[in-house]
Design an enzyme around this catalytic site. Structure first.
Site, short mmCIF file in Angstrom:
data_model
loop_
_atom_site.label_atom_id
_atom_site.label_comp_id
_atom_site.label_asym_id
_atom_site.label_seq_id
_atom_site.Cartn_x
_atom_site.Cartn_y
_atom_site.Cartn_z
N ARG A 186 0.86 -1.01 0.09
CA ARG A 186 -0.04 -0.02 0.08
C ARG A 186 0.72 1.19 0.01
O ARG A 186 0.77 2.12 0.80
CB ARG A 186 -0.87 0.06 1.28
CG ARG A 186 -1.67 -1.07 1.39
CD ARG A 186 -2.86 -1.08 0.25
NE ARG A 186 -3.81 -2.43 0.42
CZ ARG A 186 -3.34 -3.60 -0.07
NH1 ARG A 186 -2.36 -3.70 -0.77
NH2 ARG A 186 -4.05 -4.50 -0.02
N SER A 259 -11.46 -1.07 4.03
CA SER A 259 -10.55 -1.14 5.10
C SER A 259 -9.81 0.25 5.25
O SER A 259 -9.31 0.78 4.40
CB SER A 259 -9.21 -2.11 4.76
OG SER A 259 -9.94 -3.44 4.20
N GLU A 356 -4.75 3.45 6.32
CA GLU A 356 -4.77 3.24 4.83
C GLU A 356 -5.61 4.44 4.14
O GLU A 356 -5.08 5.06 3.22
CB GLU A 356 -5.34 2.02 4.38
CG GLU A 356 -5.27 1.60 3.03
CD GLU A 356 -5.81 0.11 2.70
OE1 GLU A 356 -5.46 -0.89 3.37
OE2 GLU A 356 -6.48 -0.09 1.76
#
Ligand SMILES: Cc1cc2nc3c(=O)[nH]c(=O)nc-3n(C[C@H](O)[C@H](O)[C@H](O)COP(=O)(O)OP(=O)(O)OC[C@H]3O[C@@H](n4cnc5c(N)ncnc54)[C@H](O)[C@@H]3O)c2cc1C
Length: 361
Positions: A186, A259, A356
């Site tokens: 990520r 998420s 995130e």
């Protein structure tokens, strides 16, 4: 290109949250993109409040990985709608070489349309990333990943406007190779130098033959149940869409950005320490010796996070890693839920977890 003022950003994010952008524009090609950045620079020089620096600008794709402040954004939001020009889906097949095909897409294309396009043509590589919301241009930014696949596995190059030392008379477009993008979990160069590169096109190198990636339990279980030994690429796409639909909220109905946190990585020693406390904690060893641990498990089993609600925001009933915002929720509510989760995980495990989802404001 029209510059608008005081545009509420809640209509442009999947959380359906966010105050007004001071300035807002939509760009449909590279020329308009340059014009937008030029506006931010000129406005900065003439604006009494900005002491000569350029007005802050922020590139918005589908708004599916953002939490925008209730106070909005004090600069220019550049909504990216850059598409290609040559084919039905505005995608060019640039060239082909033995066993591979390069597919190049304008950064404002809807990501899942590109996945569908490649699957329809029997090209392997991004089918496991089906049904992830957002635009093509954001996929290298956080190196999107799901079901054992990552965008970085197939991105060949990224074309971007380099806004460092920006000169509107001589705008600099660069072509970054996969290595130059410095992809990680990520993560990418675009996160380390935020705002520097505005991506206008991404080229993917996809395989003409091969097997679908089945290194994820959910997909293996799905095909075992259906007694399919060697799924086709189209079957894999269908499976991913079905699995995701059963597990994730429908963002068109309920505010969410998927998420909210990254799964943490810990040292082998730390993992052993956690295992002594939580014997069933799942861990996935990495080649570099670290262990990736399941934050969803920690939320559920160690932090009792399902059902947590603050104001109109909380954790999703089927998966606490996913935060949701009911109508009327504010960014501060979502932030309060996130802060509460960070505190609980720190108390129970000593780990400091990282969002995130990006805060904008
Ligand atoms: C229900 C749901 C499920 C999700 N599932 C997943 C998942 O499985 N895996 C996963 O990785 N993510 C997932 N996400 C998160 C999100 O969909 C991805 O991060 C997606 O790539 C964001 O795309 P976007 O266009 O909406 O980007 P935005 O949210 O608009 O922007 C995200 C970041 O990218 C930057 N950016 C966007 N476009 C450009 C550009 N052209 N040039 C430079 N910077 C740019 C923005 O400035 C910002 O920093 C999910 C989100 C939701 C709502």
């Amino acid at each position: 290109m029209i510059i608008q003022e005081n545009i509420p950003l809640s209509a442009y994010t999947t959380f359906k949250i966010g105050g007004p952008a001071r300035f807002f524009c939509t760009v449909k090609n590279e020329e308009e993109l340059v014009e937008a950045v030029k506006f931010a620079h000129e406005k900065g020089i003439t604006d009494a409040t900005s002491s000569g620096a350029h007005l802050p600008f922020f590139v918005l794709g589908g708004g599916s990985n953002l939490l925008v402040s209730d106070d909005g954004f004090p600069g220019l939001i550049i909504k990216n709608e850059i598409r290609g020009v040559t084919t039905e889906l505005d995608i060019e097949s640039v060239t082909s070489e033995s066993g591979f095909k390069f597919v190049s897409a304008g950064s404002g294309e809807i990501w899942d349309d590109i996945v569908a396009y490649t699957v329809d043509r029997g090209l392997f590589g991004i089918e496991n990333l089906s049904a992830i919301p957002g635009t093509v241009g954001a996929t290298p930014v956080q190196n999107i990943g799901a079901y054992g696949a990552e965008a970085s596995h197939t991105i060949s190059s990224v074309r971007a406007l380099d806004t460092k030392d920006f000169d509107p008379a001589m705008p600099k477009f660069v072509e970054l190779s996969n290595t130059e993008c410095k992809f990680g979990y990520r993560d990418s160069i675009f996160k380390h130098e935020p705002g520097r590169y505005i991506i206008s096109r991404v080229t993917f190198k996809l395989s003409k033959k091969g097997d679908v990636t089945m290194n994820y339990k959910d997909t293996r279980d799905y095909f075992n149940d259906k007694k399919i030994l060697k799924p086709s690429i189209a079957e894999m796409r269908r499976a991913i869409v079905e699995i995701r639909t059963s597990k994730l909220p429908d963002w068109s109905k309920l505010g969410t950005a998927g998420s909210f946190f990254k799964n943490p990585y810990v040292s082998a020693v730390k993992f052993a320490e956690l295992k002594a406390k939580y014997p069933t904690l799942p861990g996935f060893p990495e080649p570099d010796g670290r262990v990736k641990i399941s934050l969803g498990w920690i939320f559920d089993k160690a932090c009792n996070a399902r059902g947590l609600m603050i104001g109109n925001a909380g954790t999703y009933e089927k998966q606490a890693l996913v935060l949701v915002a009911k109508p009327g929720a504010k960014a501060v509510d979502v932030k309060a839920v996130a802060d509460e989760l960070i505190t609980r995980v720190k108390e129970k495990t000593g780990i400091v977890i990282e969002p995130e989802v990006e805060w904008v404001g």
